[in-house]
Design a protein around this motif. Structure first.
Motif, PDB file in Angstrom:
ATOM      1  N   GLU A   6     -10.196   0.820  -6.372  1.00  0.00           N
ATOM      2  CA  GLU A   6      -8.922   0.294  -6.094  1.00  0.00           C
ATOM      3  C   GLU A   6      -8.097   0.212  -7.276  1.00  0.00           C
ATOM      4  O   GLU A   6      -8.697   0.115  -8.227  1.00  0.00           O
ATOM      5  CB  GLU A   6      -8.922  -1.059  -5.461  1.00  0.00           C
ATOM      6  CG  GLU A   6      -9.518  -1.325  -4.206  1.00  0.00           C
ATOM      7  CD  GLU A   6     -10.855  -2.050  -4.455  1.00  0.00           C
ATOM      8  OE1 GLU A   6     -11.134  -2.658  -3.315  1.00  0.00           O
ATOM      9  OE2 GLU A   6     -11.581  -1.948  -5.218  1.00  0.00           O
ATOM     10  N   SER A   7      -6.753   0.535  -7.037  1.00  0.00           N
ATOM     11  CA  SER A   7      -5.892   0.701  -8.260  1.00  0.00           C
ATOM     12  C   SER A   7      -4.452   0.314  -7.675  1.00  0.00           C
ATOM     13  O   SER A   7      -4.463   0.291  -6.525  1.00  0.00           O
ATOM     14  CB  SER A   7      -5.911   1.855  -9.143  1.00  0.00           C
ATOM     15  OG  SER A   7      -5.459   3.017  -8.369  1.00  0.00           O
ATOM     16  N   CYS A  22      -7.071   3.582  -3.076  1.00  0.00           N
ATOM     17  CA  CYS A  22      -8.639   3.308  -2.939  1.00  0.00           C
ATOM     18  C   CYS A  22      -9.082   4.761  -3.026  1.00  0.00           C
ATOM     19  O   CYS A  22      -9.393   5.498  -1.959  1.00  0.00           O
ATOM     20  CB  CYS A  22      -9.002   2.706  -1.528  1.00  0.00           C
ATOM     21  SG  CYS A  22     -10.857   2.604  -1.325  1.00  0.00           S
ATOM     22  N   THR A 118      -8.239  -5.502  -6.452  1.00  0.00           N
ATOM     23  CA  THR A 118      -7.061  -5.116  -7.382  1.00  0.00           C
ATOM     24  C   THR A 118      -6.148  -6.332  -7.143  1.00  0.00           C
ATOM     25  O   THR A 118      -5.951  -6.619  -5.998  1.00  0.00           O
ATOM     26  CB  THR A 118      -6.687  -3.877  -7.182  1.00  0.00           C
ATOM     27  OG1 THR A 118      -5.416  -3.693  -8.297  1.00  0.00           O
ATOM     28  CG2 THR A 118      -5.753  -3.512  -5.996  1.00  0.00           C
TER      29      THR A 118
END
Length: 124
Positions: A6-7, A22, A118
């Motif tokens: 994730e980010s 994702c 995240t």
């Protein structure tokens, strides 16, 4: 090796937007069911959304309906959670998870693989 990363988290003011990503590796997302979950400090993890790649069915947590939207980019093998009109109560660590291509009828899963999460913080 199957992996989800994730980010896109961060600090945003109330009313703002974020898009979480994702990214999957080791498999292709096409027909899998993707779930987004969140866990706020001192609270249990709760399901936010479910989206089936096989049927296109989606389910959203009532409190995010109309504000959050799941989408997937198969070329990038990535699923997104677009979050608009964010509220302080949306503050949490957000996780994506993958299940084996079932119809979404609830937020419960089951899910076999999880990302590391995240952080999303909504604050003025």
């Amino acid at each position: 090796q199957l992996q989800l990363v994730e980010s896109g988290g961060g600090l945003v003011q109330p009313g703002g937007s974020l898009r979480l990503s994702c990214a999957a590796s080791g498999f292709t997302l096409d027909y899998y069911t993707i779930g987004w979950f969140r866990q706020a400090p001192g609270k249990e993890r709760e399901g936010v959304s479910c989206a089936s790649g096989r049927t296109g069915s989606t389910v959203y947590l009532d409190s995010v309906k109309g504000r959050f939207t799941v989408s997937r980019d198969l070329a990038k093998n990535t699923v997104y959670l677009q979050m608009n009109s964010l509220k302080p109560e949306d503050t949490a660590i957000y996780y994506c998870a993958v299940g084996s291509g079932y119809v979404c009828r609830s937020l419960a899963g089951p899910y076999d693989y999880w990302g590391q999460g995240t952080q999303v913080t909504v604050s003025s």
